[in-house]
Motif scaffolding. Sequence first.
Motif, mmCIF file in Angstrom:
data_model
loop_
_atom_site.group_PDB
_atom_site.id
_atom_site.type_symbol
_atom_site.label_atom_id
_atom_site.label_comp_id
_atom_site.label_asym_id
_atom_site.label_seq_id
_atom_site.Cartn_x
_atom_site.Cartn_y
_atom_site.Cartn_z
ATOM 1 N N VAL A 163 0.855 -1.189 0.000
ATOM 2 C CA VAL A 163 0.000 0.000 0.000
ATOM 3 C C VAL A 163 0.894 1.243 0.000
ATOM 4 N N THR A 164 0.562 2.214 -0.854
ATOM 5 C CA THR A 164 1.248 3.509 -0.805
ATOM 6 C C THR A 164 0.257 4.562 -0.340
ATOM 7 N N MET A 165 0.665 5.315 0.664
ATOM 8 C CA MET A 165 -0.172 6.420 1.140
ATOM 9 C C MET A 165 0.486 7.729 0.714
ATOM 10 N N VAL A 166 -0.315 8.650 0.181
ATOM 11 C CA VAL A 166 0.234 9.953 -0.181
ATOM 12 C C VAL A 166 0.207 10.837 1.062
ATOM 13 N N MET A 167 1.372 11.404 1.381
ATOM 14 C CA MET A 167 1.468 12.228 2.589
ATOM 15 C C MET A 167 2.115 13.560 2.271
ATOM 16 N N GLY A 168 1.955 14.490 3.171
ATOM 17 C CA GLY A 168 2.596 15.795 3.026
ATOM 18 C C GLY A 168 2.946 16.335 4.402
ATOM 19 N N ARG A 169 3.960 17.211 4.433
ATOM 20 C CA ARG A 169 4.343 17.811 5.719
ATOM 21 C C ARG A 169 3.295 18.852 6.114
ATOM 22 N N ALA A 170 2.834 18.778 7.347
ATOM 23 C CA ALA A 170 1.848 19.753 7.822
ATOM 24 C C ALA A 170 2.467 21.143 7.771
ATOM 25 N N ARG A 171 1.723 22.117 7.233
ATOM 26 C CA ARG A 171 2.260 23.460 7.074
ATOM 27 C C ARG A 171 2.245 24.241 8.386
ATOM 28 N N HIS A 172 1.369 23.840 9.283
ATOM 29 C CA HIS A 172 1.368 24.460 10.610
ATOM 30 C C HIS A 172 0.666 23.536 11.593
ATOM 31 N N ASP A 173 0.738 23.884 12.863
ATOM 32 C CA ASP A 173 0.036 23.110 13.879
ATOM 33 C C ASP A 173 -1.453 23.134 13.552
ATOM 34 N N ASP A 174 -2.100 22.027 13.858
ATOM 35 C CA ASP A 174 -3.464 21.883 13.402
ATOM 36 C C ASP A 174 -4.251 21.079 14.420
ATOM 37 N N VAL A 175 -5.462 21.483 14.682
ATOM 38 C CA VAL A 175 -6.271 20.707 15.627
ATOM 39 C C VAL A 175 -7.105 19.639 14.924
ATOM 40 N N CYS A 176 -6.782 19.374 13.654
ATOM 41 C CA CYS A 176 -7.491 18.317 12.937
ATOM 42 C C CYS A 176 -7.056 16.972 13.477
ATOM 43 N N ARG A 185 1.294 18.473 14.584
ATOM 44 C CA ARG A 185 2.320 19.521 14.724
ATOM 45 C C ARG A 185 2.874 19.873 13.361
ATOM 46 N N LYS A 186 3.297 21.101 13.251
ATOM 47 C CA LYS A 186 3.930 21.581 12.035
ATOM 48 C C LYS A 186 5.090 20.669 11.639
ATOM 49 N N GLY A 187 5.185 20.308 10.370
ATOM 50 C CA GLY A 187 6.292 19.514 9.875
ATOM 51 C C GLY A 187 6.067 18.011 9.954
ATOM 52 N N GLU A 188 5.038 17.574 10.653
ATOM 53 C CA GLU A 188 4.775 16.131 10.718
ATOM 54 C C GLU A 188 4.272 15.634 9.360
ATOM 55 N N MET A 189 4.634 14.366 9.033
ATOM 56 C CA MET A 189 4.133 13.750 7.804
ATOM 57 C C MET A 189 2.710 13.296 8.068
ATOM 58 N N ARG A 190 1.776 13.912 7.346
ATOM 59 C CA ARG A 190 0.386 13.573 7.588
ATOM 60 C C ARG A 190 -0.259 13.035 6.313
ATOM 61 N N SER A 191 -1.211 12.171 6.517
ATOM 62 C CA SER A 191 -1.877 11.556 5.374
ATOM 63 C C SER A 191 -2.752 12.567 4.654
ATOM 64 N N LEU A 192 -2.737 12.520 3.325
ATOM 65 C CA LEU A 192 -3.632 13.368 2.539
ATOM 66 C C LEU A 192 -4.857 12.580 2.060
ATOM 67 N N GLY A 193 -5.032 11.404 2.656
ATOM 68 C CA GLY A 193 -6.243 10.642 2.345
ATOM 69 C C GLY A 193 -6.238 10.011 0.971
ATOM 70 N N TYR A 217 4.360 8.216 -0.051
ATOM 71 C CA TYR A 217 4.821 9.061 -1.151
ATOM 72 C C TYR A 217 4.648 10.488 -0.685
ATOM 73 N N GLU A 218 5.745 11.255 -0.679
ATOM 74 C CA GLU A 218 5.622 12.618 -0.186
ATOM 75 C C GLU A 218 5.242 13.595 -1.290
ATOM 76 N N HIS A 219 4.099 14.221 -1.114
ATOM 77 C CA HIS A 219 3.669 15.298 -2.017
ATOM 78 C C HIS A 219 4.243 16.591 -1.468
ATOM 79 N N THR A 220 5.134 17.217 -2.268
ATOM 80 C CA THR A 220 5.823 18.402 -1.743
ATOM 81 C C THR A 220 5.116 19.698 -2.116
ATOM 82 N N GLY A 221 4.133 19.607 -2.989
ATOM 83 C CA GLY A 221 3.399 20.820 -3.377
ATOM 84 C C GLY A 221 2.420 21.252 -2.299
#
Lengths: 384, 369
Positions: free
Chosen positions: B145-158, B181-189, B230-234
């Motif tokens: 399984v590949t999950m698309v993830m991205g670094r959180a742009r800021h702290d988030d209560v999501c 937290r900002k900078g964490e690799m989070r899933s983009l679903g 897979y890191e989405h950097t955009g």
Amino acid sequence: MKIDCLAMILAGGQGSRLGALTNNVAKPAVPFGGKYRIIDFPLSNCVHSGIERVGVLTQYRPFALHNYVSDGAAWDLDAHYGGVYILPPYARAKGADWYRGTADAIYQNLNFIELSNPDYVLILSGDHIYTMDYSKMLDTHKRNKAEATIGVIEVPWEEASRFGIMETDEGGRITKFVEKPPEPKSNLASMGIYIFSAPFLRRYLEADAKNPHSSHDFGNDLIPKMLADRARLFSYPFVGYWKDVGTIESLWQANMDFLAKRPPIDIDGHWNILSSNPPVPPQYIGPEARVEQSLLNEGAMIFGNVERSVISLGVRIAKGARVTNSVIMPYATIGEGAVVDHAILAPHAEVAPGARVQGQANSIAVIAEGETVLPESATAQQAG
Amino acid sequence: MKNVMGLLDLQRDEMMLQDLTKGRTIASLPFAGRYRIVDFPLSSMVNSGIRHVGVLLAEKSRSVLDHLRSGKDWGLARHYKGLIYLPPVRPEHDERGGDLRNLYQNLDFVINNNEEYVLLARAASIYNMDFRPVLRFHQNTGADVTMVMGRARHDDVCNGIVAEVAANGLIMDMATKPNIRKGEMRSLGVFLMKKDVFVDLIRRSFEHGGLDFRRDVVARLMDNQTVYAYEHTGFAGRICTMLAYYEMNLAMIQPAVWEEMFLREGAPVYTKVKDMPPVRYKEGARVNDSLVANGCEIYGEVQNSVLFRGVKVAPGAVIRNCVIMQGGVIQEGARLDCVVCDKSVKVTTGKELRGAPTYPLYIGKQAVI
């Protein structure tokens, strides 16, 4: 299946008086009002008038027009048993002809009219900006038991000698038609909008096609012949905004008309102008931008000053640029500090940073499609 | 991407969006002047070459159906494949909740088609992404399984899924957290896997009492699967709170983001077409730093705001730091700052409404103030 009314839009004209604007496209495909093309007006009028089958006759540089009209979906004209039909000239077993005149274009498509099997045929042109309910004109045609009905509009007396002028009796029946009379006796000008009863039209088209001396034109040949034969020709007076956009100045003026406090046509009302809607984002207005008295389409990006201008999709106006009294067509770019006044920029035209495009109200500057204006050449253009 | 089937899961409901998702799912939430959230994953699929998309509907799906209709505006109204609706069916005597059942009930759709891969996307994130590199990455790593993830742009209560990722992309650990937290690799679903892996995961989980895709499938992926990120950097962001919704809308006003999201070559964001006239800027209009959609008519002042289609701003009205959804009417002299107006809100003459940048004031649909 029989239909009530078939519309035929004459969209083959080059519009040579539009100069560089019709280098690559036929006149009906020329952009208008920031979002539209001229042909959107007759097409939208058809749809709002309940006309569901429309032939579009093309000839000059048809690609952009074909591509634009496409399957007619933008006007909800992609129905199974109706819709839009693009009708270019075609070759037959014995040779091929271009459309030799407005009447000949319809004559060459009699088989399409037969296939559509309408009671009435509405003939329109693709070079006017107006909104009109054709169904009212059709009602008048039926009520008068007319064989032909011609849309007319009152023009200022001093301009009447530039138009085809109708003289009518009290019941609206046309008694005389004179093309560009030096001393007009009426100010009812033909709008180039005709409704014919289908069998009547067919008879006259077939006779005209056999006449070697005819120029195969509705105004020059068919209407005078019908009058001479004492056919039942009626006028239908139209009241409202109707603007010929056949010249650079008139096209510019019509665009400017839409910037008035109360625009002549309500483009946001129930008779809205339908148009294709490409997938572009909302317009972006930058931190130092200033936009006033203007019409801006989606997909534009504005950092500079825009006043009394019409801006199409994908246009970019850089910081410090000044655009006034101008019409900027899709994807034109205007560089930093450039000045554009009283001008029309064709699609993808470019005004380099610091360059100047300066026209006058009676002499609009035109930058052709894809042309680039550099600071020096702008100076040369002013001198010329 | 002909060998990839898209599955667009529109079931998720974000409780934290409060009134924004009253009567609509998050998928049909208006965004950035003329879009809805669902436009972003769906356009990304189409632009990546996916031509077969199953849409898993939520129970309240009228607004999303009205938006997507035949799929024509995305080029997906096709005789062969294209857009297929997968509505939920609630069997009698089955009181189980959760979003997994709809996936399970529609497994036949996945099984009976010939694509080799399934790309599952949930409509809660904003991105304009090319999925083709994701497929190449998936094939190269040999992931289950590949999950698309991205670094959180800021702290988030999501609440969301975060992962600890090795340099080669292998996910070492994964957790669902209530805030990020900002900078964490989070899933983009976005999840990419072979069809049989997908079928097996859903079947096994549901048949063992699973209810919730995130809790019962994703959280347990690590047990038996090799999962890569897979890191989405955009640009990407999740819409999960009122504040996130507000901030993401205003983020689109930055020219660089606007260009990346909407002007990427060959990757426009499609949406339902509406015939609206160009924006009419009247004498005295002052508009800066804003996104304005067609159909608007502006006499007043607009700054750092997003105006959706057909918003009318009267003379003397001042709109700052606002999101005004379709059909809003702001009358003479009204002043709005840090306000989110839902559809067709009317703010009458001289009224003043003010929220805070960290707590925008929300005005419900069709309210008259």
